[in-house]
Design an enzyme around this catalytic site. Structure first.
Site, PDB file in Angstrom:
ATOM      1  N   ARG A 224      46.249  39.527  47.261  1.00 40.74           N
ATOM      2  CA  ARG A 224      45.454  39.864  46.073  1.00 40.74           C
ATOM      3  C   ARG A 224      45.181  38.680  45.150  1.00 40.74           C
ATOM      4  O   ARG A 224      44.134  38.635  44.506  1.00 40.74           O
ATOM      5  CB  ARG A 224      46.141  40.997  45.304  1.00 40.74           C
ATOM      6  CG  ARG A 224      46.051  42.322  46.056  1.00 40.74           C
ATOM      7  CD  ARG A 224      47.031  43.338  45.512  1.00 40.74           C
ATOM      8  NE  ARG A 224      48.404  42.890  45.706  1.00 40.74           N
ATOM      9  CZ  ARG A 224      49.462  43.513  45.237  1.00 40.74           C
ATOM     10  NH1 ARG A 224      49.311  44.608  44.532  1.00 40.74           N
ATOM     11  NH2 ARG A 224      50.678  43.053  45.471  1.00 40.74           N
TER      12      ARG A 224
ATOM     13  N   GLY B  49      53.935  38.847  49.557  1.00 37.66           N
ATOM     14  CA  GLY B  49      54.067  39.797  48.464  1.00 37.66           C
ATOM     15  C   GLY B  49      54.171  39.118  47.112  1.00 37.66           C
ATOM     16  O   GLY B  49      55.090  38.328  46.875  1.00 37.66           O
TER      17      GLY B  49
ATOM     18  N   CYS C  20      50.502  49.250  57.377  1.00 36.44           N
ATOM     19  CA  CYS C  20      49.509  49.987  56.594  1.00 36.44           C
ATOM     20  C   CYS C  20      50.002  51.402  56.272  1.00 36.44           C
ATOM     21  O   CYS C  20      50.393  52.154  57.165  1.00 36.44           O
ATOM     22  CB  CYS C  20      48.185  50.053  57.347  1.00 36.44           C
ATOM     23  SG  CYS C  20      46.925  50.926  56.389  1.00 36.44           S
TER      24      CYS C  20
HETATM   25  C1  LIG Z   1      42.696  46.015  49.324  1.00 36.11           C
HETATM   26  C2  LIG Z   1      43.819  45.704  50.283  1.00 36.11           C
HETATM   27  C3  LIG Z   1      43.596  45.842  51.643  1.00 36.11           C
HETATM   28  C4  LIG Z   1      44.617  45.547  52.553  1.00 36.11           C
HETATM   29  N1  LIG Z   1      44.362  45.632  53.891  1.00 36.11           N
HETATM   30  C5  LIG Z   1      45.319  45.259  54.774  1.00 36.11           C
HETATM   31  C6  LIG Z   1      45.032  45.214  56.163  1.00 36.11           C
HETATM   32  O1  LIG Z   1      43.900  45.504  56.624  1.00 36.11           O
HETATM   33  N2  LIG Z   1      46.037  44.868  57.008  1.00 36.11           N
HETATM   34  C7  LIG Z   1      47.288  44.525  56.549  1.00 36.11           C
HETATM   35  O2  LIG Z   1      48.163  44.196  57.343  1.00 36.11           O
HETATM   36  N3  LIG Z   1      47.574  44.519  55.241  1.00 36.11           N
HETATM   37  C8  LIG Z   1      46.612  44.855  54.339  1.00 36.11           C
HETATM   38  N4  LIG Z   1      46.888  44.799  53.009  1.00 36.11           N
HETATM   39  C9  LIG Z   1      48.197  44.300  52.542  1.00 36.11           C
HETATM   40  C10 LIG Z   1      48.133  42.796  52.262  1.00 36.11           C
HETATM   41  O3  LIG Z   1      47.876  42.065  53.438  1.00 36.11           O
HETATM   42  C11 LIG Z   1      49.445  42.285  51.656  1.00 36.11           C
HETATM   43  O4  LIG Z   1      50.484  42.537  52.560  1.00 36.11           O
HETATM   44  C12 LIG Z   1      49.774  42.948  50.314  1.00 36.11           C
HETATM   45  O5  LIG Z   1      48.634  43.024  49.484  1.00 36.11           O
HETATM   46  C13 LIG Z   1      50.887  42.177  49.574  1.00 36.11           C
HETATM   47  O6  LIG Z   1      50.514  40.833  49.376  1.00 36.11           O
HETATM   48  P1  LIG Z   1      49.910  40.309  47.948  1.00 36.11           P
HETATM   49  O7  LIG Z   1      50.900  40.699  46.881  1.00 36.11           O
HETATM   50  O8  LIG Z   1      49.790  38.830  48.116  1.00 36.11           O
HETATM   51  O9  LIG Z   1      48.613  41.007  47.732  1.00 36.11           O
HETATM   52  C14 LIG Z   1      45.897  45.114  52.078  1.00 36.11           C
HETATM   53  C15 LIG Z   1      46.097  44.984  50.705  1.00 36.11           C
HETATM   54  C16 LIG Z   1      45.088  45.264  49.807  1.00 36.11           C
HETATM   55  C17 LIG Z   1      45.338  45.086  48.330  1.00 36.11           C
END
Ligand SMILES: Cc1cc2nc3c(=O)[nH]c(=O)nc-3n(C[C@H](O)[C@H](O)[C@H](O)COP(=O)(O)O)c2cc1C
Length: 322
Positions: free
Chosen positions: A225, A201, A100
């Site tokens: 997302r 990702g 994070c």
């Molecule tokens: C709104 C939002 C909140 C997130 N909250 C967390 C979280 O609480 N813990 C965490 O490890 N990653 C968090 N992430 C990261 C996601 O788990 C993920 O690693 C990142 O969005 C990339 O994956 P994606 O492209 O499939 O979205 C968050 C991402 C977004 C967009």
């Protein structure tokens, strides 16, 4: 794939998303094929102080299992205490956040800041592993910044400290959520450890899911997302990975599921908060539709469940041919 002694079926898990992937969304995603879910990140300090917010973030239902509670912090003893306390909520796994970038997390030495201190990061994993008898996983980025893509080294240390799996979001902390994914570093992590590696990702459909598997050799994948307003993505990925055809849901079905998700939100949280949060979820369900701009505007003004029904009705009128 196995995490600890738990067999994980399917091909993709739902990524943790604070303020988004709540109980309601997690349950719906499992219904449409998510292999496991991860809760919103929760402060270890907050858990040890027994605060109400932490308790609500750690609460899970049988319908979202296997479920990992995710905790963050920077002090091994506090993380261990928090993990012990989190067991009250019966998670299947406990995940440690090392990715994070938010100032209130990384600014206090937790989350992605741990990537700058692999020794402390491993001490935290060891302390948590020794404190509880559920498998401990770690979610990290490829590195803190572009000069230090040290995820392979950190993953090795986490494995030696007893972690049961690691998830790697293919970006550094300084890249936040763009640009593209660094598949090479995820592959290096995979080649550095024996525990399962979960690639994450920019996975947005069956094709990009398969690409993550093939480009990195990872054992599993996690979708964030792309599941917003689209819990059906897990069915799509599962079908694609098995070489089966996939038929997207009709618009009517999509809106039935939206209504179910909002009803669950109303059941699980303060109804005023649920309605405010329903604005963004409803807008996500409208993604890609004819009249999207108008529909999104209407979503910003949702004040009751009836407003959502009216938006769905409007969307159906504007998209008769879908
Ligand atoms: C709104 C939002 C909140 C997130 N909250 C967390 C979280 O609480 N813990 C965490 O490890 N990653 C968090 N992430 C990261 C996601 O788990 C993920 O690693 C990142 O969005 C990339 O994956 P994606 O492209 O499939 O979205 C968050 C991402 C977004 C967009």
């Amino acid at each position: 794939m196995r995490i600890g002694n738990k067999e994980i079926s399917g091909f993709a898990a739902l990524a943790p998303m604070a303020g988004v992937a709540d109980r309601a969304m997690r349950e719906i995603c499992v219904r449409f094929g998510a292999a496991f879910t991860v809760g919103e990140l929760t402060s270890a300090k907050g858990i040890t102080l027994n605060d109400k917010k932490s308790a609500s973030l750690l609460t899970c239902s049988e319908r979202e299992r296997p479920f990992a509670s995710q905790i963050f912090g920077s002090v091994p003893e506090i993380m261990a205490d928090a993990a012990r306390a989190a067991l009250r909520f019966s998670p299947d796994f406990i995940d440690i956040n090392m990715g994070c970038p938010a100032p209130k997390v990384a600014g206090n030495g937790g989350g992605s800041a741990l990537m700058k201190d692999p020794v402390l990061a491993a001490d935290i994993v060891k302390a948590v592993v020794n404190a509880v008898n559920v498998p401990i996983t770690v979610k990290m980025r490829t590195g803190y910044d572009n000069d230090s893509t040290n995820a392979p080294e950190l993953a090795k240390r986490c494995e030696a400290a007893g972690a049961a799996a690691v998830t790697v979001h293919g970006r550094t902390r300084s890249q936040m959520y763009a640009p593209g994914i660094d598949y090479k570093t995820i592959e290096k992590v995979k080649n550095s450890v024996k525990i399962p590696v979960i690639g994450n990702g920019d996975i947005k459909d069956g094709k990009s899911a398969r690409f993550m598997y093939e480009a990195t050799g990872c054992d599993f994948i996690m979708v964030g997302r792309a599941a917003q307003g689209n819990p059906f993505i897990f069915d799509e990925i599962n079908a694609y990975m098995c070489g089966k055809s996939y038929t997207p849901p009709t618009l009517e079905k999509r809106f039935t599921v939206l209504a179910e998700q909002i009803k669950l939100m109303e059941e699980y949280k303060d109804s005023h908060i649920a309605i405010l949060e329903s604005r963004k979820h409803t807008a996500w369900y409208m993604h890609g539709l004819e009249g999207a701009a108008q529909l999104r505007r209407m979503c910003g003004e949702i004040n009751c469940f009836g407003d959502i029904e009216r938006i769905c009705q409007k969307a159906l009128e504007l998209n008769k041919d879908m």
